[in-house]
Scaffold this motif. Sequence first.
Motif, PDB file in Angstrom:
ATOM      1  N   ILE A 133      36.903  27.625  28.723  1.00  0.00           N
ATOM      2  CA  ILE A 133      37.057  27.520  30.164  1.00  0.00           C
ATOM      3  C   ILE A 133      36.209  26.351  30.648  1.00  0.00           C
ATOM      4  O   ILE A 133      35.111  26.117  30.164  1.00  0.00           O
ATOM      5  N   LYS A 164      39.230  33.717  30.923  1.00  0.00           N
ATOM      6  CA  LYS A 164      39.513  33.125  32.226  1.00  0.00           C
ATOM      7  C   LYS A 164      38.207  32.889  32.961  1.00  0.00           C
ATOM      8  O   LYS A 164      37.295  33.723  32.946  1.00  0.00           O
ATOM      9  N   LEU A 182      36.210  32.305  36.571  1.00  0.00           N
ATOM     10  CA  LEU A 182      36.310  32.697  37.973  1.00  0.00           C
ATOM     11  C   LEU A 182      35.363  31.792  38.746  1.00  0.00           C
ATOM     12  O   LEU A 182      34.144  31.999  38.752  1.00  0.00           O
ATOM     13  N   ILE A 202      40.065  33.182  44.177  1.00  0.00           N
ATOM     14  CA  ILE A 202      39.495  33.179  42.838  1.00  0.00           C
ATOM     15  C   ILE A 202      40.577  33.660  41.893  1.00  0.00           C
ATOM     16  O   ILE A 202      41.115  34.765  42.070  1.00  0.00           O
ATOM     17  N   ASN A 203      40.928  32.848  40.902  1.00  0.00           N
ATOM     18  CA  ASN A 203      41.947  33.242  39.927  1.00  0.00           C
ATOM     19  C   ASN A 203      43.207  33.726  40.647  1.00  0.00           C
ATOM     20  O   ASN A 203      43.768  34.763  40.324  1.00  0.00           O
ATOM     21  N   SER A 204      43.630  33.009  41.661  1.00  0.00           N
ATOM     22  CA  SER A 204      44.849  33.236  42.448  1.00  0.00           C
ATOM     23  C   SER A 204      44.745  34.395  43.428  1.00  0.00           C
ATOM     24  O   SER A 204      45.696  34.664  44.168  1.00  0.00           O
ATOM     25  N   PHE A 253      42.419  43.122  37.676  1.00  0.00           N
ATOM     26  CA  PHE A 253      43.184  42.216  36.822  1.00  0.00           C
ATOM     27  C   PHE A 253      44.251  42.970  36.031  1.00  0.00           C
ATOM     28  O   PHE A 253      44.091  44.156  35.725  1.00  0.00           O
ATOM     29  N   ASN A 305      45.394  37.995  34.668  1.00  0.00           N
ATOM     30  CA  ASN A 305      45.706  37.464  35.990  1.00  0.00           C
ATOM     31  C   ASN A 305      45.221  38.448  37.052  1.00  0.00           C
ATOM     32  O   ASN A 305      45.377  39.660  36.907  1.00  0.00           O
ATOM     33  N   CYS A 306      44.648  37.918  38.117  1.00  0.00           N
ATOM     34  CA  CYS A 306      44.134  38.755  39.192  1.00  0.00           C
ATOM     35  C   CYS A 306      45.292  39.332  39.997  1.00  0.00           C
ATOM     36  O   CYS A 306      46.185  38.601  40.440  1.00  0.00           O
TER      37      CYS A 306
END
Length: 204
Positions: free
Chosen positions: A65, A89, A91, A120-122, A139, A145-146
């Motif tokens: 990351i 992932k 953040l 944050i993370n979509s 998630f 994915n959030c």
Amino acid sequence: KPFPGDIFENTPAFRFAAATGTIDWAKSWGGGAQELCGGIAVSGTDVFVTGYTSSDPSTFDGQTITGNAVNNAFIVRASASTGTAAQAKGLVANLDIFDIAVNGTAVAIVGTLGSTAPAINSCSLNVSGTGDEALIMNFNGANLNCAWARTGGSFTNNEPASANAVAPVPGGGWVVTGSYTGSSVNFAGSGASLPNLGGSDAFL
């Protein structure tokens, strides 16, 4: 097993054999700055680890990351049998992460958000200022994915808060506990507020 490291801290993860306490595997993740673990949870064949990193890049086996700054968080899914990271992932926000839990196919992390972060993370967030506000993020465990995120407390209104622990509710959802200060805090966004009884109070 010796760990390669740096002058700061990396995140280690171990698996111990139930019968003997022998270490089945050991992992060291991170980068050239600092990583701290915020929690670990196991579900089936997966291990989920969260925490925060100040390294850029930060490496979790073959997963890397980038774009990190001070106190950016991470969430990792690894194999319970080998410890090898399958996904990682970042953040990107000023976060302190304190706990993680798994509920079926969902994974939740809780902590403190210390900066304005519209997403944050979509996941969209409604943050009042640049101080401590309680945070929960939910998630999808398969792809990290959030799905949704919520904050609680209001730094701008002198109502700082922190979410410190999370546990799954059978059938879905989460229970969260933490602390807050200020005259009162409304975590739901409407309805009655929780009064402050003096100093730092616990919430559930």
